[in-house]
Design an enzyme around this catalytic site. Structure first.
Site, short mmCIF file in Angstrom:
data_model
loop_
_atom_site.label_atom_id
_atom_site.label_comp_id
_atom_site.label_asym_id
_atom_site.label_seq_id
_atom_site.Cartn_x
_atom_site.Cartn_y
_atom_site.Cartn_z
N LYS A 52 0.84 -1.21 0.00
CA LYS A 52 0.00 0.00 0.00
C LYS A 52 0.87 1.26 0.00
O LYS A 52 0.60 2.21 -0.72
CB LYS A 52 -0.95 -0.02 1.21
CG LYS A 52 -2.06 -1.06 1.07
CD LYS A 52 -2.79 -1.37 2.36
CE LYS A 52 -3.71 -2.59 2.15
NZ LYS A 52 -4.36 -3.05 3.39
N GLN A 96 -4.51 -1.96 9.70
CA GLN A 96 -4.30 -3.27 9.06
C GLN A 96 -4.80 -4.39 9.98
O GLN A 96 -4.43 -4.43 11.16
CB GLN A 96 -2.80 -3.44 8.74
CG GLN A 96 -2.48 -4.71 7.96
CD GLN A 96 -3.09 -4.73 6.56
OE1 GLN A 96 -3.08 -3.75 5.83
NE2 GLN A 96 -3.67 -5.86 6.20
N ASP A 119 -11.16 2.44 4.24
CA ASP A 119 -11.43 1.00 4.12
C ASP A 119 -12.94 0.75 4.07
O ASP A 119 -13.38 -0.36 3.73
CB ASP A 119 -10.83 0.24 5.32
CG ASP A 119 -9.55 -0.50 4.96
OD1 ASP A 119 -9.33 -0.74 3.75
OD2 ASP A 119 -8.79 -0.85 5.88
#
Ligand code: NAP
Length: 296
Positions: A52, A96, A119
């Site tokens: 990312k 994460q 997200d």
């Protein structure tokens, strides 16, 4: 049979985003900033986060990585999230997953400012998605929609069977495919571990989206001719002949299923690369939203 080339489409999207960022730079505007929090040193999580960060560099975004030890307390993690929520320089951030057992994952995700929740996991964004309102769509389902759209695969009136009901893939995918518009307007069946006679259901599907994490779960006898197959699964299977000591396997028995399908995503190179690009796209949208808010 057509292979849905996620690697190529994801590259196209990154080029489009980079062109937008170049325009921002030329106008002297702030570029998007994506931050990531990572807890512990899990190999797969580190690989994902690093990819990312690398993707941010590729499109000209700013990025920052916030590393916390595996022993971090929930309070300390929540304090870090609040710090990023308050930092006006950061447009979007991700935590994460998975998180260590001492941490309540849902409480952590609920603490992310919905306007920075790139997200799309916060209940506010999830609810807006279900209500057809503008929101951040979780990156993997967003990537699948983008693949269906760019390959112009008809979804209206089709029977879509989603296998797996996780909050990050299966559940949102089932909502999105049933929304009005394109891609959408499908008749959706959501299946899970307790679904009986799954083959009877999958063999009626025009489109199958599978996210279970069981290599080769979907066999050729489970699908009908010309079905569209989207394989989300990513499992590291030990293989002493492989350079890294493992190979990546999807949830679909690709060699056999691809002979019967009309379109199919490979693993790797299908849905996986799309996920990172759609995270960048959400961050670009977040930057645009914050710019508009600041100008009000
Ligand atoms: P998950 O949390 O691992 O859950 C698996 C889902 O599969 C559950 O809903 C489970 O049902 C269902 N399931 C298990 N056995 C089943 C069976 N026999 N029949 C039908 N359904 C069954 O799911 P996830 O996080 O979505 O991950 C799934 C896979 O996708 C993993 O390999 C993961 O690594 C991969 N993934 C890839 C990406 C990407 O970018 N490509 C992103 C996210 C995840 P129950 O709910 O009943 O337990």
């Amino acid at each position: 049979m057509t292979i849905l080339d996620g690697k190529k489409i994801s590259n196209d999207i990154k080029n489009e985003i980079k062109a937008d960022v170049d325009k921002m730079k030329a106008k002297g505007e702030k570029v998007p900033h994506l931050a990531a929090i990572i807890v512990g040193k899990d190999g797969a999580s580190l690989t994902y986060v690093n990819s990312k960060v690398k993707a941010c560099e590729r499109v000209g975004f700013e990025s920052s990585l916030h590393k916390l030890p595996n022993t971090v307390s929930e309070l300390e993690l929540l304090a870090k999230i609040e710090e990023l929520n308050q930092n006006d320089d950061i447009d979007g951030f991700i935590v994460q997953l998975p998180l260590p057992p001492q941490i309540d994952t849902q409480r952590v995700l609920n603490a992310v400012d919905p306007d920075k929740d790139v997200d799309g996991f916060h209940p506010t964004n999830f609810g807006k998605m279900a209500l057809d309102m503008t929101s951040f769509i979780p990156a993997t389902p967003f990537g699948i929609l983008e693949l269906l759209e760019r390959y112009d695969i008809p979804t209206k009136g089709k029977h879509t069977v989603v296998i797996g009901r996780s909050y990050i893939v299966g559940r949102p995918m089932s909502i999105l495919m049933g929304r009005s518009g394109f891609p959408g307007n499908s008749t959706v069946t959501l299946t899970h571990e307790f679904t009986k006679n799954i083959t009877q259901i999958t063999s009626q599907a025009d489109i199958i989206i599978i996210a279970v994490g069981i290599p080769d779960f979907l066999k050729t006898e489970m699908i009908k001719d010309d079905a569209v197959i989207i394989d989300v699964g990513i499992t590291r299977v030990p293989d002493e002949n492989a350079e890294k000591g493992y190979v990546i396997k999807g949830d679909v028995d690709f060699d056999q299923v691809s002979k019967r399908a009309s379109y199919i995503t490979p693993v790797p190179g299908g849905v996986g690369p799309m996920t990172v690009s759609m995270l960048l796209k959400n961050t670009l949208l977040a930057r645009e939203m914050h710019r508009r808010k600041a100008n009000l």
